[in-house]
Design a protein around this motif. Sequence first.
Motif, PDB file in Angstrom:
ATOM      1  N   ILE A 157      -7.722  29.635  -2.042  1.00 46.73           N
ATOM      2  CA  ILE A 157      -8.049  28.237  -1.759  1.00 46.73           C
ATOM      3  C   ILE A 157      -9.556  28.120  -1.578  1.00 46.73           C
ATOM      4  O   ILE A 157     -10.181  28.934  -0.906  1.00 46.73           O
ATOM      5  CB  ILE A 157      -7.331  27.733  -0.494  1.00 46.73           C
ATOM      6  CG1 ILE A 157      -5.826  27.607  -0.746  1.00 46.73           C
ATOM      7  CG2 ILE A 157      -7.893  26.376  -0.053  1.00 46.73           C
ATOM      8  CD1 ILE A 157      -5.029  27.120   0.457  1.00 46.73           C
ATOM      9  N   VAL A 281      -5.893  25.073  -5.069  1.00 45.35           N
ATOM     10  CA  VAL A 281      -4.960  26.108  -4.640  1.00 45.35           C
ATOM     11  C   VAL A 281      -4.538  26.854  -5.898  1.00 45.35           C
ATOM     12  O   VAL A 281      -3.867  26.291  -6.768  1.00 45.35           O
ATOM     13  CB  VAL A 281      -3.724  25.513  -3.936  1.00 45.35           C
ATOM     14  CG1 VAL A 281      -2.776  26.626  -3.490  1.00 45.35           C
ATOM     15  CG2 VAL A 281      -4.142  24.659  -2.737  1.00 45.35           C
ATOM     16  N   LEU A 313      -0.020  26.405   0.540  1.00 50.55           N
ATOM     17  CA  LEU A 313      -0.278  24.975   0.674  1.00 50.55           C
ATOM     18  C   LEU A 313       0.542  24.380   1.811  1.00 50.55           C
ATOM     19  O   LEU A 313       0.039  23.560   2.592  1.00 50.55           O
ATOM     20  CB  LEU A 313       0.034  24.262  -0.640  1.00 50.55           C
ATOM     21  CG  LEU A 313      -0.088  22.732  -0.618  1.00 50.55           C
ATOM     22  CD1 LEU A 313      -1.486  22.297  -0.239  1.00 50.55           C
ATOM     23  CD2 LEU A 313       0.320  22.138  -1.959  1.00 50.55           C
TER      24      LEU A 313
END
Length: 326
Positions: A157, A281, A313
């Motif tokens: 991320i 992501v 996530l």
Amino acid sequence: MLDRRVFLATAGATLIAAPTASLGQTTPNKRLRIVVVANRYHEADGLTVALCNQMAHSTSLSFPHDVVWPRTFPPDPNLSSKPRCLIDVKKQPSDTDPSASMEIWCIDDIANVKGDSGAKVAAMKTITDFGPAPDGVIAFGTGGYPGDVSYDGCATIGGTIFMHDASNGAPGSWSWPGYMDTLVPSKIAGSFFSSVAADQKMLDAISLEMIKPKNNPAKVLELLIAPDAVAVCSVNEPPPYCDADKNSIAIAQQKGATNITSVETTHGVIRSMWDAPFMYVTAIPNRVCKFDEEARGIYAQEFPSSHNAGIALKYVIPSFVSAIAQ
């Protein structure tokens, strides 16, 4: 409790009205609009499973509602204007009311774009038209990780995008004028990424729910997140793709990228759509230039990688909402 029959029975249901407040309106009860955009259908399937499975349910998230999934590919035109599902997000599990509504979209659900970046941009107008300007945007997809060490099965991320035109301006190529060959940071504060990276309890919980892929899995499945993380996006790539990716990485490093954690075209195309707080992501099924050997068409490689990024996530989204609500 939501059983499978009830869950699937919601498919095709009429979606609730999207929030109508803009980012500039700061009323206490404003519910933020977060759009999560996956590229390919199989990437979105792994994400959707991670968010919908009751064993992996987060107390900060509602169960998915207004569900339109499973989806076919090529896309059904009767469903292409709808996200896969909506999920309400609380900043804290103890909060009485959700702070945001998260929409799960997939470009393959909207149109058969055949890998063309310009067609992806045109398809994503459907997402724009679904509601007000997004308050937060999340790009989701699979990508390669640079280097010889395997991070296969991990998730990364970050917020910064570097986009390079691998065709060198060939006729018909797509570009993002003014933003090519430069580091484009997110509007979200770097402290968001740092705080998640420092939350060892969260990182451990993410790792515990990750599934090992079949080929060359990382020694430790984990989320890699940092404020200086960069996604390199090599658009309009001609074959051989390996050479184009390596060239884009080299140019990004020359421009100041020191922590490249993702090489994936569509993250940057999604970033170009909306001027909102952004993060990417990335599910990592393979090393850069090792797609054919490690991932191409292998369900047992692609699915667990996408699932693992979906797990990441799931844990991170309440912190993302908190950061953009400030």
